[in-house]
Design an enzyme around this catalytic site. Structure first.
Site, PDB file in Angstrom:
ATOM      1  N   SER A  93       8.533  10.310  -1.807  1.00  0.00           N
ATOM      2  CA  SER A  93       7.987  11.581  -1.316  1.00  0.00           C
ATOM      3  C   SER A  93       6.972  11.369  -0.203  1.00  0.00           C
ATOM      4  O   SER A  93       6.816  12.218   0.675  1.00  0.00           O
ATOM      5  CB  SER A  93       7.358  12.374  -2.458  1.00  0.00           C
ATOM      6  OG  SER A  93       6.319  11.645  -3.082  1.00  0.00           O
ATOM      7  N   ASN A 143      -3.816   9.232   2.768  1.00  0.00           N
ATOM      8  CA  ASN A 143      -2.561   8.727   3.330  1.00  0.00           C
ATOM      9  C   ASN A 143      -2.555   8.624   4.854  1.00  0.00           C
ATOM     10  O   ASN A 143      -1.576   8.144   5.427  1.00  0.00           O
ATOM     11  CB  ASN A 143      -1.398   9.625   2.897  1.00  0.00           C
ATOM     12  CG  ASN A 143      -1.109   9.530   1.417  1.00  0.00           C
ATOM     13  OD1 ASN A 143      -1.505   8.569   0.759  1.00  0.00           O
ATOM     14  ND2 ASN A 143      -0.429  10.526   0.884  1.00  0.00           N
ATOM     15  N   ILE A 174       1.624   8.989  -7.019  1.00  0.00           N
ATOM     16  CA  ILE A 174       1.685  10.451  -6.958  1.00  0.00           C
ATOM     17  C   ILE A 174       3.092  10.916  -7.301  1.00  0.00           C
ATOM     18  O   ILE A 174       4.026  10.758  -6.515  1.00  0.00           O
ATOM     19  CB  ILE A 174       1.270  10.971  -5.565  1.00  0.00           C
ATOM     20  CG1 ILE A 174      -0.131  10.489  -5.225  1.00  0.00           C
ATOM     21  CG2 ILE A 174       1.359  12.491  -5.511  1.00  0.00           C
ATOM     22  CD1 ILE A 174      -1.222  10.941  -6.193  1.00  0.00           C
ATOM     23  N   PRO A 212      -7.020   6.982  -6.126  1.00  0.00           N
ATOM     24  CA  PRO A 212      -8.357   6.387  -6.302  1.00  0.00           C
ATOM     25  C   PRO A 212      -9.034   6.140  -4.965  1.00  0.00           C
ATOM     26  O   PRO A 212      -8.386   5.795  -3.975  1.00  0.00           O
ATOM     27  CB  PRO A 212      -8.053   5.066  -7.027  1.00  0.00           C
ATOM     28  CG  PRO A 212      -6.754   5.307  -7.716  1.00  0.00           C
ATOM     29  CD  PRO A 212      -5.974   6.199  -6.793  1.00  0.00           C
ATOM     30  N   HIS A 238      -5.494  -6.737  -3.434  1.00  0.00           N
ATOM     31  CA  HIS A 238      -6.400  -6.946  -2.305  1.00  0.00           C
ATOM     32  C   HIS A 238      -6.498  -8.410  -1.903  1.00  0.00           C
ATOM     33  O   HIS A 238      -7.206  -8.741  -0.956  1.00  0.00           O
ATOM     34  CB  HIS A 238      -7.787  -6.396  -2.640  1.00  0.00           C
ATOM     35  CG  HIS A 238      -7.876  -4.911  -2.504  1.00  0.00           C
ATOM     36  ND1 HIS A 238      -8.902  -4.164  -3.057  1.00  0.00           N
ATOM     37  CD2 HIS A 238      -7.073  -4.016  -1.885  1.00  0.00           C
ATOM     38  CE1 HIS A 238      -8.712  -2.885  -2.765  1.00  0.00           C
ATOM     39  NE2 HIS A 238      -7.615  -2.769  -2.057  1.00  0.00           N
ATOM     40  N   ARG A 243       0.824  -1.207   0.000  1.00  0.00           N
ATOM     41  CA  ARG A 243       0.000   0.000   0.000  1.00  0.00           C
ATOM     42  C   ARG A 243       0.862   1.262   0.000  1.00  0.00           C
ATOM     43  O   ARG A 243       0.599   2.225  -0.718  1.00  0.00           O
ATOM     44  CB  ARG A 243      -0.916  -0.027   1.222  1.00  0.00           C
ATOM     45  CG  ARG A 243      -1.845   1.159   1.311  1.00  0.00           C
ATOM     46  CD  ARG A 243      -2.603   1.145   2.622  1.00  0.00           C
ATOM     47  NE  ARG A 243      -3.433   2.331   2.737  1.00  0.00           N
ATOM     48  CZ  ARG A 243      -3.922   2.792   3.866  1.00  0.00           C
ATOM     49  NH1 ARG A 243      -3.662   2.164   4.996  1.00  0.00           N
ATOM     50  NH2 ARG A 243      -4.672   3.874   3.884  1.00  0.00           N
ATOM     51  N   HIS A 268       0.931   4.207  -2.918  1.00  0.00           N
ATOM     52  CA  HIS A 268       0.674   5.623  -2.645  1.00  0.00           C
ATOM     53  C   HIS A 268       1.854   6.492  -3.031  1.00  0.00           C
ATOM     54  O   HIS A 268       1.672   7.646  -3.428  1.00  0.00           O
ATOM     55  CB  HIS A 268       0.341   5.811  -1.163  1.00  0.00           C
ATOM     56  CG  HIS A 268      -1.087   5.538  -0.835  1.00  0.00           C
ATOM     57  ND1 HIS A 268      -1.884   6.423  -0.154  1.00  0.00           N
ATOM     58  CD2 HIS A 268      -1.868   4.470  -1.117  1.00  0.00           C
ATOM     59  CE1 HIS A 268      -3.099   5.916  -0.019  1.00  0.00           C
ATOM     60  NE2 HIS A 268      -3.109   4.732  -0.590  1.00  0.00           N
TER      61      HIS A 268
END
Length: 382
Positions: free
Chosen positions: A105, A126, A99, A194, A224, A91, A95
């Protein structure tokens, strides 16, 4: 030795490409391109073993030859204590890369030293990320062995791959040489991750903006398969879908009852939107559901990277609205059926290739960015 490893790498890659061209039950789907990870003109005899973004196989061969071994050993130790670390880092990886690219970052505690600037980690999608401390612990070991050499961005990418393998997922090569961003992207994270309540059009659009087609998107959402989806990401669907004060009418009554039993409505629970590939809780005690739990007792399934996510969607037992929406589009529904119809080998192959592609998104290399000594803070110029 290095030459033989290079040849082996490209042989495995070539075989992977050929094997993934045919879908289960004879259904042929156009194979997707590996660009920007690999140039179509790049030869298997390339001596540099470098992709078009500047990443290379075994980048730390001379500067820190034990780097990947240190990550692998540390991840094995972490997984033995907390097997949900795999889902947490997957995850975190998503993330970060989704981005502005795979640049670490999302790990920053401030933005280029400006404490008054909103940071990526504070963006709503986040706020439930886990695993920062795990990356920090790996970084500490690498700093002892090779100070200032291995980037945090590379650590996230390698550790995620190793975590996936520990959880029963497929191996895929991770090219290295990423450097770390000095900037954090709060607004971008707030707008572009999303959400679990996105419809299929919104989900496909956001993935398309980053170069992923329907097949890649459906395979990536198969992440998932592991981890637990926290109740805070499900409750609105169960009790106040789209602000109606009612549950999602598409949920079968028996499944709605089961989900409500596991996720009781509570005013004490803060519901926050997150990403459709970012709802996996790390805490073993977290209240939520997994896709193994979502399956009916009549469907047999393994416990790892198999097809139970897709079987759940075929049965109308998707935990997130965005997941179940894969059945609302003809092409994505066909992919779900295809992945669910075999032993999982097609999904595993496609997932590995899509993860390779994601790990090369907008990376910083060469003189770009920096190599942080502390993953949460940019280097301060003297």
């Amino acid at each position: 030795m290095a030459g033989s490893m290079t040849i082996w790498f490209f042989v495995v890659l070539s075989i992977s490409i050929l094997l993934s061209w045919t879908n289960p039950r004879g259904e042929t789907i156009k194979p997707f391109s590996l660009t920007p990870l690999y140039s179509s003109t790049q030869s298997a005899s390339s001596s540099s073993n470098e992709d078009i973004s500047g990443l290379r196989y075994d980048f730390y061969h001379e500067t820190c030859p034990q780097a990947e071994s240190i990550v692998r050993t540390h991840m094995a130790r972490l997984y033995s204590d907390h097997d949900n670390v795999s889902a947490a880092l997957l995850r975190l990886f998503f993330h970060d890369c989704f981005i502005e690219g795979c640049d670490a970052s999302v790990l920053l505690d401030d933005s280029n030293g400006d404490k008054n600037h909103s940071i990526e980690r504070q963006a709503i999608p986040n706020q439930t990320l886990r695993g920062f401390d795990k990356i920090d612990s790996i970084k500490e070991e690498l700093e002892k062995a090779c100070p200032g050499v291995v980037s945090c961005a590379d650590i996230v990418s390698i550790a995620t791959r190793d975590g996936i393998m520990l959880a029963g997922g497929p191996f895929y090569p991770v090219l290295t040489g990423r450097r770390d961003s000095i900037h954090s992207y709060f607004n971008e994270a707030l707008a572009a991750i999303p959400r679990p309540d996105d419809n299929i059009t919104q989900t496909l659009h956001l993935f398309d903006l980053r170069g992923f087609d329907e097949r890649e998107t459906v395979s990536l959402l198969g992440a998932h398969n592991i981890g637990k989806i926290g109740c805070e990401f499900i409750q609105k669907r169960l009790f106040n879908f789209k602000g109606t004060g009612q549950p999602d009418p598409t949920i079968a009554p028996d499944f709605l009852t089961e989900m409500r039993m596991r996720c009781q409505d509570s005013n004490r629970t803060t519901t926050r939107p997150s990403s459709s590939m970012a709802s996996l809780e790390m805490s073993e005690s977290a209240v939520g559901m997994s896709y193994l739990q979502a399956l009916s007792s009549s469907i047999s399934s393994g416990a790892g990277f198999d097809t139970h996510y897709y079987q759940s969607l075929l049965s109308g037992r998707g935990l997130l609205f965005a997941d179940q929406q894969l059945m609302a589009n003809e092409k994505t529904a066909r992919l779900v059926r295809a992945y669910a119809s075999d032993d999982g080998s097609t999904f595993r192959m496609d997932f590995a290739r899509a993860m390779m592609k994601m790990s090369g998104l907008n990376v910083l290399t060469g003189s770009q960015g920096q190599v942080r000594r502390n993953c949460s803070l940019p280097l301060v110029s003297s």
